[in-house]
Structure formats: C-alpha cells, structure tokens
Design a protein around this motif. Structure first.
Motif, short mmCIF file in Angstrom:
data_model
loop_
_atom_site.label_atom_id
_atom_site.label_comp_id
_atom_site.label_asym_id
_atom_site.label_seq_id
_atom_site.Cartn_x
_atom_site.Cartn_y
_atom_site.Cartn_z
N THR A 1 0.85 -1.19 0.00
CA THR A 1 0.00 0.00 0.00
C THR A 1 0.89 1.24 0.00
O THR A 1 2.10 1.17 0.22
N ASP A 2 0.28 2.39 -0.21
CA ASP A 2 1.03 3.64 -0.11
C ASP A 2 1.64 3.80 1.27
O ASP A 2 2.77 4.28 1.40
N ASP A 3 0.93 3.38 2.31
CA ASP A 3 1.47 3.47 3.67
C ASP A 3 2.67 2.56 3.86
O ASP A 3 3.61 2.91 4.57
N ASP A 4 2.65 1.38 3.21
CA ASP A 4 3.81 0.48 3.26
C ASP A 4 5.01 1.11 2.57
O ASP A 4 6.15 0.95 3.02
N ARG A 5 4.76 1.79 1.47
CA ARG A 5 5.85 2.32 0.66
C ARG A 5 6.49 3.59 1.23
O ARG A 5 7.65 3.86 0.97
N ARG A 6 5.72 4.38 1.96
CA ARG A 6 6.23 5.69 2.40
C ARG A 6 7.57 5.60 3.14
O ARG A 6 8.51 6.32 2.78
N PRO A 7 7.72 4.74 4.18
CA PRO A 7 9.03 4.69 4.86
C PRO A 7 10.17 4.29 3.92
O PRO A 7 11.28 4.80 4.03
N ILE B 1 7.92 12.35 -3.26
CA ILE B 1 8.57 12.06 -1.97
C ILE B 1 10.08 11.99 -2.16
O ILE B 1 10.84 12.58 -1.39
N ILE B 2 10.51 11.30 -3.19
CA ILE B 2 11.95 11.15 -3.45
C ILE B 2 12.60 12.50 -3.71
O ILE B 2 13.71 12.76 -3.27
N ARG B 3 11.88 13.39 -4.39
CA ARG B 3 12.45 14.70 -4.73
C ARG B 3 12.43 15.70 -3.58
O ARG B 3 13.09 16.72 -3.66
#
Length: 167
Positions: free
Chosen positions: A52-58, A88-90
């Motif tokens: 999920t997006d929540d999994d990916r954020r960290p 997020i990366i930028r």
C-alpha cells in the motif's frame, strides 16, 4: 548538471541491471532500492500481497535520504510508480533528480519475470504494478526508454540522453 537518477519501472524491466550499467557508464554509485525495503515489505510481497502507499512511504523516505546524503553522482533503481512517490523522493534530495522510465509491454515484462530469479515480487503482482504506474509528467525531469531491445541498447540510449543534457 544532473547527477541524481532514479531508474524506474514496474518489476521485471531490468531496473537493477540497466541501472548498474548506466551508473558504471557515467561514473556514479549504484543502489538497488529493493535492498532498502523494510523486512515487513519484503515478506508482504513474497506472500503475493501488493504494498500500500502506507507500506511504501518509509521505504521511499529511505530512498530520499540516500539522495540527500550522497556524495557524488548516484543512481538508484526504484519502482517509483506514482507521481506522489517520485515527489517524496524529490522532497529533500539536495539536488534535482531525473527519473529514467524503463517502459515495455506487459507480455514482454511478464516473460522476463517468469524467466528471472531473485525477484522479491512474484509475477502475480505485475498487474497491480501496471495499475499503479503513472508515466512521467511533462513537468518531471527525466526520459523514457523502451526495454524491448537488448539491455546494452537501453543503457546506451540513457547515456546518450544524459550526455545531451550535460552540454
């Protein structure tokens, strides 16, 4: 002058091999973002469950910090499927980041995944990756290369684009 790159695509496009070869060609350090995933993400994908997006954020924040802390040119292979992930990366990358989109037909990629080894993501999740994929926007720095060619040709195309941007 661009010296931060994300080699992005769905799983099975050759992000790691093409990214490592591209990094070698331009004199950059290479990092595979798959190695930066928390163990919980790896276990979830190995079980056939999409992140999920929540999994990916960290995970994306770790990628972002890798760019922010980098000394010298850096190439990271990272799916970066959605615009929000690339944002997020930028966020604090300390320098502009170009996204190099390895693009190809689903059938070609599925065949490569089925033939490959050492993937943390099973082929069954490929459709969820294509569903999430948002191509680069016109306002995003980067380029697209078709992977329906030998990897060396993809690398040469990326290097040529990079060199054009440096002049």
């Amino acid at each position: 002058m661009m010296d931060r790159f994300v080699v992005m695509s769905v799983s099975g496009c050759g992000k790691s091999s093409i990214g490592a070869a591209f990094a070698a060609q331009i004199g950059a350090r290479f990092v595979d973002a798959d190695d930066l995933h928390p163990q919980s993400n790896i276990a979830k994908m190995a079980a056939g469950n999409a992140l999920t997006d929540d999994d990916r954020r960290p995970w994306l924040e770790i990628v972002e910090r890798s760019f922010a802390q980098a000394e010298g040119p850096l190439v990271i292979a990272c799916s970066a499927l959605k615009r929000s992930y690339r944002d997020i990366i930028r966020e604090t990358a300390a320098a502009p980041v170009a996204h190099l989109h390895l693009d190809g037909a689903r059938d070609v990629i599925a065949q490569r995944m089925a033939a490959g080894q050492d993937h943390i993501m099973p082929t069954t999740l490929l459709d969820s990756q294509f569903a999430a994929l948002e191509p680069l926007g016109t306002d995003e720095v980067g380029t697209r290369v078709d992977i329906d060619q030998v990897p060396d040709a993809s690398v040469a195309e990326l290097v040529a684009h990079f060199r054009e941007d440096r002049t």
